[in-house]
Design a protein around this motif. Sequence first.
Motif, PDB file in Angstrom:
ATOM      1  N   VAL A 188       6.082   1.148  -8.080  1.00 36.27           N
ATOM      2  CA  VAL A 188       5.746  -0.298  -8.553  1.00 36.27           C
ATOM      3  C   VAL A 188       5.938  -1.299  -8.019  1.00 36.27           C
ATOM      4  O   VAL A 188       7.041  -1.469  -7.335  1.00 36.27           O
ATOM      5  N   ILE A 189       4.784  -2.250  -7.954  1.00 37.97           N
ATOM      6  CA  ILE A 189       5.048  -3.269  -7.206  1.00 37.97           C
ATOM      7  C   ILE A 189       4.944  -4.439  -7.913  1.00 37.97           C
ATOM      8  O   ILE A 189       4.339  -4.380  -9.193  1.00 37.97           O
ATOM      9  N   VAL A 190       5.300  -5.650  -7.505  1.00 41.34           N
ATOM     10  CA  VAL A 190       5.039  -6.866  -8.079  1.00 41.34           C
ATOM     11  C   VAL A 190       4.120  -7.771  -7.215  1.00 41.34           C
ATOM     12  O   VAL A 190       4.203  -7.780  -5.956  1.00 41.34           O
ATOM     13  N   TYR A 191       3.087  -8.243  -7.769  1.00 40.17           N
ATOM     14  CA  TYR A 191       1.848  -8.875  -6.877  1.00 40.17           C
ATOM     15  C   TYR A 191       1.411  -9.926  -7.715  1.00 40.17           C
ATOM     16  O   TYR A 191       1.512 -10.302  -9.032  1.00 40.17           O
ATOM     17  N   PRO A 192       0.848 -10.974  -6.967  1.00 41.40           N
ATOM     18  CA  PRO A 192       0.153 -12.204  -7.669  1.00 41.40           C
ATOM     19  C   PRO A 192      -1.218 -11.963  -8.316  1.00 41.40           C
ATOM     20  O   PRO A 192      -2.137 -11.017  -7.478  1.00 41.40           O
ATOM     21  N   THR A 193      -1.447 -12.648  -9.243  1.00 41.94           N
ATOM     22  CA  THR A 193      -2.882 -12.446  -9.915  1.00 41.94           C
ATOM     23  C   THR A 193      -3.461 -13.753 -10.158  1.00 41.94           C
ATOM     24  O   THR A 193      -2.830 -14.801  -9.510  1.00 41.94           O
ATOM     25  N   GLU A 194      -4.531 -13.868 -10.758  1.00 45.23           N
ATOM     26  CA  GLU A 194      -4.920 -15.370 -11.071  1.00 45.23           C
ATOM     27  C   GLU A 194      -3.918 -16.508 -11.397  1.00 45.23           C
ATOM     28  O   GLU A 194      -4.079 -17.494 -10.946  1.00 45.23           O
ATOM     29  N   ALA A 195      -3.107 -16.006 -12.372  1.00 51.12           N
ATOM     30  CA  ALA A 195      -2.346 -16.918 -13.004  1.00 51.12           C
ATOM     31  C   ALA A 195      -0.846 -16.622 -13.080  1.00 51.12           C
ATOM     32  O   ALA A 195       0.108 -17.391 -13.213  1.00 51.12           O
ATOM     33  N   PHE A 214       0.788  -1.317   0.011  1.00 51.30           N
ATOM     34  CA  PHE A 214      -0.016   0.209   0.061  1.00 51.30           C
ATOM     35  C   PHE A 214       0.760   1.228   0.083  1.00 51.30           C
ATOM     36  O   PHE A 214       0.671   2.080  -0.826  1.00 51.30           O
ATOM     37  N   ALA A 215       1.899   1.195   0.979  1.00 52.89           N
ATOM     38  CA  ALA A 215       2.849   2.243   1.140  1.00 52.89           C
ATOM     39  C   ALA A 215       3.459   2.744  -0.217  1.00 52.89           C
ATOM     40  O   ALA A 215       3.652   3.873  -0.794  1.00 52.89           O
ATOM     41  N   ALA A 216       4.002   1.636  -0.849  1.00 55.13           N
ATOM     42  CA  ALA A 216       4.786   1.721  -1.993  1.00 55.13           C
ATOM     43  C   ALA A 216       3.868   2.279  -3.205  1.00 55.13           C
ATOM     44  O   ALA A 216       4.337   2.877  -4.020  1.00 55.13           O
ATOM     45  N   ALA A 268      11.515  -2.736  -8.872  1.00 54.02           N
ATOM     46  CA  ALA A 268      10.156  -2.799  -8.281  1.00 54.02           C
ATOM     47  C   ALA A 268      10.369  -2.469  -6.581  1.00 54.02           C
ATOM     48  O   ALA A 268      11.219  -2.656  -5.727  1.00 54.02           O
ATOM     49  N   ALA A 269       9.464  -1.446  -6.349  1.00 61.31           N
ATOM     50  CA  ALA A 269       9.397  -0.775  -4.688  1.00 61.31           C
ATOM     51  C   ALA A 269       9.158  -1.810  -3.829  1.00 61.31           C
ATOM     52  O   ALA A 269       9.604  -1.661  -2.793  1.00 61.31           O
ATOM     53  N   PRO A 280      -8.388   0.796  -8.419  1.00 63.33           N
ATOM     54  CA  PRO A 280      -7.750  -0.238  -9.055  1.00 63.33           C
ATOM     55  C   PRO A 280      -6.311  -0.123  -8.948  1.00 63.33           C
ATOM     56  O   PRO A 280      -5.832   0.931  -8.679  1.00 63.33           O
ATOM     57  N   LEU A 281      -5.574  -1.000  -9.436  1.00 64.32           N
ATOM     58  CA  LEU A 281      -4.242  -1.145  -9.773  1.00 64.32           C
ATOM     59  C   LEU A 281      -4.082  -1.208 -11.240  1.00 64.32           C
ATOM     60  O   LEU A 281      -4.770  -2.096 -11.805  1.00 64.32           O
TER      61      LEU A 281
END
Length: 188
Positions: free
Chosen positions: A20-27, A12-14, A160-161, A132-133
């Motif tokens: 820019v963040i790296v995050y999991p999605t559906e696949a 959230f802070a980043a 990536a932050a 949204p992101l």
Amino acid sequence: MTDPTSVPLTAFAAVSQGGVIVYPTEAVYGLGCDPDNQQAVERLLAIKQRPVEKGLILIADNYGQLLKYVDDAKIPMDKRTDIFSSWPGAITWVMPAAKSTPRWLTGQFDSIAVRVTSHPTVKRLCQELGKPLVSTSANLSGHDTVTSIAMAKSEFGELAAFYVDEPLGGNTQPSTIKDVMTGKVFRG
């Protein structure tokens, strides 16, 4: 008073600070940022080596978060059942963009690709942000998609932050992308 530099960075802070963040999605893992922060979006595009003309996907907790970016009035009533019966889930719909939606999101198009996710991590992030992101696969343009945090860190390092080290959603393919007006499938 707490020194802000001593507070551990969160996703959230980043994002709130233009990172820019790296995050999991559906696949696959995604690269994301605040869609309203032009510098953050330009940073994401530079990291991914993706031209702005291609446009980006927005991923949200609910349709209400997307209304600022979508020209909802242009979506025919008979198409709404298809949209809302597919959400939350891994279907991305290309919809008419609101006139105020910035070109750094739409690229060369008068439309915007949007998805309401079922992934609990992304839902939580979007709830915390209240919006949204940006969601694009965490890989350099033309390279293989990233399916682990270790791969993401190897690919992006300090660019990536923040890395959200939580599981993927279990799908084997990225989201299907469909045009809401024509039904054309861009990615199946």
